[in-house]
Design an enzyme around this catalytic site. Structure first.
Site, PDB file in Angstrom:
ATOM      1  N   THR A   1      42.209  40.145  43.477  1.00 49.51           N
ATOM      2  CA  THR A   1      42.178  38.940  43.124  1.00 49.51           C
ATOM      3  C   THR A   1      41.109  37.763  42.498  1.00 49.51           C
ATOM      4  OG1 THR A   1      41.968  37.714  45.301  1.00 49.51           O
ATOM      5  CG2 THR A   1      44.708  38.335  44.874  1.00 49.51           C
ATOM      6  N   CYS A   2      41.570  37.361  41.944  1.00 52.15           N
ATOM      7  CA  CYS A   2      39.904  35.818  41.239  1.00 52.15           C
ATOM      8  C   CYS A   2      39.638  35.269  42.307  1.00 52.15           C
ATOM      9  CB  CYS A   2      40.585  35.866  39.845  1.00 52.15           C
ATOM     10  SG  CYS A   2      38.857  34.966  39.250  1.00 52.15           S
TER      11      CYS A   2
END
Length: 634
Positions: free
Chosen positions: A498-499
């Site tokens: 995930t960012c």
């Protein structure tokens, strides 16, 4: 150097300690599963399961469910209660329920109901959608359906529909106003309800769910409210409808002493109510039966200091003793043990897609004409092996700090900063290797292990597959699927794709302690490295969100069978959520998106900037990605 053994791997990862007899490390270094408690010699090699998943073209990450473990846990809980009740000469019976909030997946509920049918094992619901599910799936007329949570008229009407169908639907009153809704509704429909009373317990629990008990608890009735409800039922000639007393002091109870206290208080209240003429038949001790996530058999939030057998014995004998003293009949016992039933059966298996490390920077650190004195000083420190480790560390940290201050003032070049950075991490690595951790470590240097630890990039989302590790700091075991006969020499933490900087596991089970990182094996090019995140069957399966639009994982359902190769077969594969479905959940129109992208491509084709065949390929590729997985394809 001593040889690395399977026992060393077991000591490090604690598989047997948290595996509850289902998980172990095989002599070949692979995780082994014995999913059927009645057939302990029938084992599954988890690497063989992974290999078959890959051969079938199934993409990782994936949730792997061992449904035999689910069945085993249902059987163990029910048979432990039955055996203890017989030994204690207890006059009631056990009629437990599974709270589907713990795992509402249809396949899980179906398996539990099938395994629990011989024991009249039922279901618990805490919302209208859950009630709709249990109405359809709990059709055993001898099994209970316990209805908790706050209720409106629709909820109560659905419950009365269950009574019309001949089900033992017990409506647990959480607050007085629910009774005021129920009484006229039941009379209007001509349906006699089964009523439960939830008591706020005076005993206080410990840990993350301590607020479930005591005066400030969200759910439940005070003694005054219970007595007022009894009086109201008498006035309506409905006292005979009161069938169950319920309490709950928290999830994942780690200390058996708190359970004993709660059982004693509840049994006393039950007996006193019966003496007042309330015809109760059931005592529902709620949930809380914990599991040993960290394998320490302790009172930490992620463990428990008791066995299932001890828990059951304390419940049965504790209730029996109080009821005998008060001279009332023994109640039928109900528990809502969800975590203990489901946690072990499910795990997330994913592949490591990369390594992030500070010491991996490569830059030529050779001396150059006119270089700054800070660069020269740092270079001299790289060969200063005779310096005291603490002094060498202090000098390196000082030079680095001075270098960044000089860079901000425009004194050092980018190349000089790169040289200092490279040499700094080289020096710290040499210091760390020189320390004798077994005998004496300088206090300030203890953090070197953490500073030098790599980050292994895992192809999954913490927020989707292990939400509790992020939300409440829950500890889950993470272990390599194979190579456990090799010494793991890379300390690392696990980060997701995930960012989000919070997308990482922060605590790891290392031996009998918790660490900020964990040893793993070095990654080899073109050799997949799979790790398992275990004990995810309770809550983690159903609590995940779609942060960064990562969807649900593909599920692989595995059953053991000693006539099959490897003693297992894959019964079903449930595809993960496609990108288009995730986008549609967020109210995107994927048909419109595909048409818009196609129009943009067609415009370039008309201008001659893209060849027609190439344009078709780009259009098809975009649509293929919409239909594909949200995770990395590696």
């Amino acid at each position: 150097m001593p040889t690395w053994t399977i026992e060393d791997a077991e000591e490090l990862y604690g598989v047997r300690r948290w595996g509850a007899g289902y998980f172990s490390i095989g002599d070949n270094g692979n995780i082994q599963i014995a999913p059927n408690h009645r057939l302990p010699d029938v084992t599954i090699d988890m690497q063989e399961v992974v290999d078959e998943i890959i051969a079938e073209g199934i993409q990782f990450p994936a949730v792997i469910r061992f449904h035999d473990i689910l069945r085993s846990q249902v059987e163990i809980l029910n048979e432990t209660f039955a055996d203890t009740i017989e030994k204690a000469d207890y006059q009631g019976r056990y009629t437990g329920v599974f709270p589907i909030k713990v795992n509402q997946m249809r396949e899980v509920v179906e398996e539990i109901m099938d395994a629990g049918e011989p024991y009249d094992y039922g279901l618990e619901a805490g919302s209208k959608p859950e009630l709709m599910a249990v109405l359809a799936y709990n059709d055993n007329p001898n099994a209970l359906t316990v209805l908790n949570g706050y209720k409106d008229e629709d909820y109560l009407t659905l419950a009365l529909l269950g009574r019309q169908l001949g089900r033992k639907m017990i409506i647990v009153i959480e607050k007085y106003s629910e009774l005021e809704m129920l009484i006229p509704l039941a009379k209007k429909l001509g349906v006699e309800p089964m009523i439960g009373l939830r008591s706020k317990m005076m005993v206080r629990s410990l840990g993350k769910w301590a607020s479930s008990s005591g005066d400030g608890a969200k759910f439940g009735l005070s003694i005054t409210e219970i007595l007022n409800i009894i009086e109201r039922l008498k006035q309506e000639d409905m006292l005979h409808c009161a069938k169950l007393l319920h309490f709950h002091i928290g999830s994942q109870l780690s200390d058996i002493r708190k359970i004993k206290e709660a059982v004693s208080e509840a049994a006393r209240l039950y007996a006193k109510l019966v003496q007042l003429g309330v015809p109760l038949e059931y005592l529902d001790i709620g949930g809380g039966l914990g599991i040993d996530y960290d394998g320490t058999s302790s009172t930490t939030d992620s463990s428990r200091n008791y066995s299932t057998e001890e828990y059951v014995a304390d419940v049965v004998y504790g209730v029996k003793q109080i009821c005998d003293l008060e001279k009332v009949a023994h109640p039928n016992l109900v528990s809502e043990s969800g975590r203990a039933i489901t946690a072990h059966h499910s795990c997330v298996v994913t592949n490591i897609v990369g390594e992030i490390k500070n010491t991996g920077k490569q830059f030529d650190t050779s001396a150059s004409e006119g270089e700054h004195i800070i660069v020269t000083n740092m270079r001299e420190l790289t060969t200063a092996n005779d310096l005291h480790p603490q002094e060498r560390y202090n000098d390196a940290a000082g030079f680095k700090e001075n270098a960044y201050e000089a860079f901000k003032l425009g004194i050092l070049s980018l190349e000089e900063i790169a040289k200092i950075d490279t040499m700094y991490w080289q020096i710290l690595s040499e210091i760390q290797k020189s320390l004798d951790h077994d005998s004496f470590v300088f206090q300030e240097l203890e953090k070197l292990d953490d500073m030098l630890a790599s980050q292994y990039l895992c192809n999954f989302s913490i927020f989707q597959s292990a939400a509790d590790t992020w939300a409440i700091g829950q500890v889950l075991p993470i272990v390599p699927i194979s190579r456990l006969d090799e010494k793991p020499e890379v300390r690392c933490s696990i980060v997701d794709i995930t960012c989000d900087s919070d997308g990482k596991l922060r605590k790891y089970i290392e031996g009998t302690e918790l660490s900020d990182n964990i040893p793993m094996h070095a990654l080899h090019k073109d050799q997949p490295y799979h790790v398992g995140l275990f004990l995810t069957g309770a809550y983690q399966d159903v609590m995940g969100d779609m942060h960064n639009l990562f969807g649900r994982l593909t599920e692989v359902h595995v059953y053991c069978h000693d006539d099959e190769p490897g003693d297992f077969y894959i019964e079903e594969v449930v595809p993960g959520t496609a990108a288009e479905k995730v986008l549609e959940t967020m109210q995107y129109n994927t048909d419109y998106m595909a048409k818009t992208v196609k129009k943009s491509i067609d415009r370039l084709v008309r201008k001659g900037q893209i060849a027609p065949r190439e344009g078709v390929k780009w259009t098809d590729y975009y649509e293929k990605c919409l239909a594909g997985s949200t995770y990395l394809k590696v």
